[in-house]
Design an enzyme around this catalytic site. Sequence first.
Site, short mmCIF file in Angstrom:
data_model
loop_
_atom_site.label_atom_id
_atom_site.label_comp_id
_atom_site.label_asym_id
_atom_site.label_seq_id
_atom_site.Cartn_x
_atom_site.Cartn_y
_atom_site.Cartn_z
N SER A 97 0.81 -1.22 0.00
CA SER A 97 0.00 0.00 0.00
C SER A 97 0.84 1.27 0.00
CB SER A 97 -0.88 -0.02 1.25
OG SER A 97 -1.40 1.27 1.50
N GLU B 31 0.20 3.65 1.72
CA GLU B 31 0.28 4.09 3.13
C GLU B 31 1.67 3.83 3.71
OE1 GLU B 31 -1.83 5.44 5.78
OE2 GLU B 31 -2.69 6.24 3.96
N TYR C 215 -1.51 -0.03 10.63
CA TYR C 215 -1.78 -0.64 9.33
C TYR C 215 -0.55 -0.52 8.43
CZ TYR C 215 -3.58 -0.95 4.53
OH TYR C 215 -3.76 -1.28 3.20
P1 NAP Z 1 -11.47 -4.46 1.84
O1 NAP Z 1 -12.60 -4.10 0.95
O2 NAP Z 1 -11.43 -3.94 3.22
O3 NAP Z 1 -11.39 -6.06 1.87
C1 NAP Z 1 -10.58 -6.72 2.80
C2 NAP Z 1 -10.79 -8.21 2.65
O4 NAP Z 1 -9.98 -8.89 3.63
C3 NAP Z 1 -12.24 -8.67 2.92
O5 NAP Z 1 -12.54 -9.71 2.04
C4 NAP Z 1 -12.17 -9.18 4.34
O6 NAP Z 1 -13.16 -10.13 4.65
C5 NAP Z 1 -10.80 -9.84 4.31
N1 NAP Z 1 -10.24 -10.09 5.64
C6 NAP Z 1 -10.13 -9.23 6.66
N2 NAP Z 1 -9.57 -9.85 7.71
C7 NAP Z 1 -9.34 -11.13 7.35
C8 NAP Z 1 -8.81 -12.26 8.01
N3 NAP Z 1 -8.44 -12.21 9.29
N4 NAP Z 1 -8.69 -13.43 7.31
C9 NAP Z 1 -9.13 -13.50 6.03
N5 NAP Z 1 -9.68 -12.47 5.38
C10 NAP Z 1 -9.78 -11.29 6.02
O7 NAP Z 1 -10.08 -4.04 1.16
P2 NAP Z 1 -9.77 -3.66 -0.37
O8 NAP Z 1 -9.98 -2.21 -0.53
O9 NAP Z 1 -10.43 -4.62 -1.26
O10 NAP Z 1 -8.19 -3.88 -0.40
C11 NAP Z 1 -7.64 -5.15 -0.75
C12 NAP Z 1 -6.21 -5.22 -0.23
O11 NAP Z 1 -5.44 -4.18 -0.83
C13 NAP Z 1 -6.07 -5.03 1.26
O12 NAP Z 1 -4.98 -5.81 1.69
C14 NAP Z 1 -5.72 -3.57 1.42
O13 NAP Z 1 -5.03 -3.37 2.61
C15 NAP Z 1 -4.87 -3.35 0.19
N6 NAP Z 1 -4.87 -2.01 -0.39
C16 NAP Z 1 -6.04 -1.39 -0.69
C17 NAP Z 1 -6.02 -0.14 -1.30
C18 NAP Z 1 -7.30 0.56 -1.66
O14 NAP Z 1 -7.23 1.78 -1.94
N7 NAP Z 1 -8.43 -0.12 -1.74
C19 NAP Z 1 -4.79 0.45 -1.62
C20 NAP Z 1 -3.61 -0.23 -1.32
C21 NAP Z 1 -3.66 -1.47 -0.71
P3 NAP Z 1 -14.62 -9.68 5.21
O15 NAP Z 1 -15.43 -9.32 4.00
O16 NAP Z 1 -15.07 -10.91 5.90
O17 NAP Z 1 -14.41 -8.52 6.12
O1 G4F Z 2 -10.55 6.77 2.81
P1 G4F Z 2 -9.51 6.63 3.85
O2 G4F Z 2 -9.89 5.97 5.11
O3 G4F Z 2 -8.27 5.92 3.14
P2 G4F Z 2 -6.72 5.80 3.54
O4 G4F Z 2 -6.49 6.07 4.96
O5 G4F Z 2 -5.96 6.61 2.56
O6 G4F Z 2 -6.47 4.25 3.32
C1 G4F Z 2 -6.96 3.58 2.15
O7 G4F Z 2 -6.00 3.67 1.13
C2 G4F Z 2 -4.75 3.02 1.42
C3 G4F Z 2 -3.83 3.25 0.21
O8 G4F Z 2 -3.10 4.44 0.41
C4 G4F Z 2 -5.02 1.55 1.64
F1 G4F Z 2 -3.85 0.89 1.84
C5 G4F Z 2 -5.96 1.38 2.83
O9 G4F Z 2 -6.26 0.00 2.99
C6 G4F Z 2 -7.25 2.13 2.53
O10 G4F Z 2 -7.90 1.51 1.45
O11 G4F Z 2 -8.94 8.10 4.22
C7 G4F Z 2 -8.43 8.96 3.25
C8 G4F Z 2 -8.18 10.33 3.88
C9 G4F Z 2 -7.37 10.27 5.17
O12 G4F Z 2 -6.41 11.28 5.16
C10 G4F Z 2 -8.38 10.53 6.27
O13 G4F Z 2 -7.85 11.16 7.42
O14 G4F Z 2 -9.45 10.88 4.25
C11 G4F Z 2 -9.34 11.44 5.54
N1 G4F Z 2 -10.69 11.48 6.15
C12 G4F Z 2 -11.33 12.62 6.52
N2 G4F Z 2 -12.50 12.31 7.10
C13 G4F Z 2 -11.45 10.43 6.47
C14 G4F Z 2 -12.60 10.96 7.07
N3 G4F Z 2 -11.29 9.10 6.30
C15 G4F Z 2 -12.28 8.27 6.72
N4 G4F Z 2 -12.14 6.94 6.51
N5 G4F Z 2 -13.41 8.75 7.33
C16 G4F Z 2 -13.61 10.08 7.53
O15 G4F Z 2 -14.63 10.49 8.10
#
Ligand code: NAP
Ligand code: G4F
Length: 341
Positions: free
Chosen positions: A135, A137, A158
């Site tokens: 990520s 992050e 995280y």
């Molecule tokens: P998400 O929607 O939160 O999905 C997370 C998945 O992990 C869900 O299927 C969840 O299952 C499963 N999970 C959580 N805890 C688990 C456990 N203990 N054992 C097995 N499965 C578990 O996340 P996403 O946005 O699709 O992201 C996919 C991956 O990419 C994650 O690793 C995230 O950290 C990473 N990532 C995401 C972003 C982004 O912007 N979306 C960017 C960079 C990296 P449940 O449905 O049962 O909760």
């Molecule tokens: O949508 P966010 O929670 O995403 P964040 O923290 O960037 O993380 C997501 O992207 C990562 C990749 O860079 C993934 F690895 C991670 O698993 C996840 O998918 O927050 C985005 C921004 C932050 O700066 C947060 O402080 O939005 C700001 N924010 C402001 N108000 C909020 C809120 N975020 C959330 N979730 N909820 C709020 O009310």
Amino acid sequence: MSKKALITGITGQDGSHLADLLLKKGYEVNGIIRRASTFNTQRLEHIYQDPHTKNYIFRLHYGDLADANTIRKLIYKIDPDEIYNLAAQSHVRVSFDIPEYTANIVAMGTLRLLEAIKDYEEQTGHRVKFYQASSSEMYGSSPAPQNENTSFNPRSPYAYSKVFAFHCTKNYREAYNLFAANGILFNHEGPRRGETFVTRKITRGVARILAGLDKKIYLGNLDAKRDWGYAPEYVEAMWLMLQQPEPEDYVIGTGEAHSVKEFLELAFHYVGISNWQDYIEIDPRYYRPTEVDYLVADISKAKTKLGWQPKTKFEELVKIMIKHDLELQGLKEKAEQIKLS
Ligand code: NAP
Ligand code: G4F
């Protein structure tokens, strides 16, 4: 014989898009799901197959990244060609509340998988390609734009857990010659995004306000900048990484950053509201003890080596998400007024 994939986190946003993609490519898709007291497969309903179906190629298995024994057994049972590790406690703010659990799944869960794969390869001689969902992050406070050579300065449980998982993946590649690649993905969103991430919280909130269900959206820091792309395009990049001759790490993003405030303004703008401030309240509970201020990807390597680049830009992404949430609230006319390009 079709290729077999195993996806952890298949019920999540990315897992469901990746399952769509791999099924279209003719893979047998296996996914690990957690047992829950309610259905947690909503994002998979459109591709769900009854196990009694002939030529059943979409298979779900119970498991958890906390449970090494089951993970190991599943790898032997499925005999996959590719494993995509997408499972995570993926919410950054929540990781401050549950740091130990987050590290157990995000960091140790990845190690459990890699150990199981190493063992499986040694025992069977079957080569398995491994994708790790790293990520942006991990960059934390490192200056933007960030690329594969930028140092990691994680700012949350995280993020430091993802750094551990990144290095595990790299080390298993170097030490044991595993085909293991890190995709360092910047934020990617869409209609399947979890409702507590900020983009979806905003588009869902706007739709609920228009439907008369809510009066306000409560948010935290509006100044943070993120590089937001469209999730279905990012899973294509994951797949491409595992089709390369050698395993490497790649940054995936759009190369554009926007603030949370810009996202808000645009989401309200598309439904004809200019005084968006009247509908927003800042609630400090959504602040993070340490924030990541500015992430923007330098995707030169992915463009050159994978031939990947994003198609959907910020404005279109906001439109797609707001249109979807208006439809979900039954606001058909409002949704129809938003024209996608
Ligand atoms: P998400 O929607 O939160 O999905 C997370 C998945 O992990 C869900 O299927 C969840 O299952 C499963 N999970 C959580 N805890 C688990 C456990 N203990 N054992 C097995 N499965 C578990 O996340 P996403 O946005 O699709 O992201 C996919 C991956 O990419 C994650 O690793 C995230 O950290 C990473 N990532 C995401 C972003 C982004 O912007 N979306 C960017 C960079 C990296 P449940 O449905 O049962 O909760
Ligand atoms: O949508 P966010 O929670 O995403 P964040 O923290 O960037 O993380 C997501 O992207 C990562 C990749 O860079 C993934 F690895 C991670 O698993 C996840 O998918 O927050 C985005 C921004 C932050 O700066 C947060 O402080 O939005 C700001 N924010 C402001 N108000 C909020 C809120 N975020 C959330 N979730 N909820 C709020 O009310």
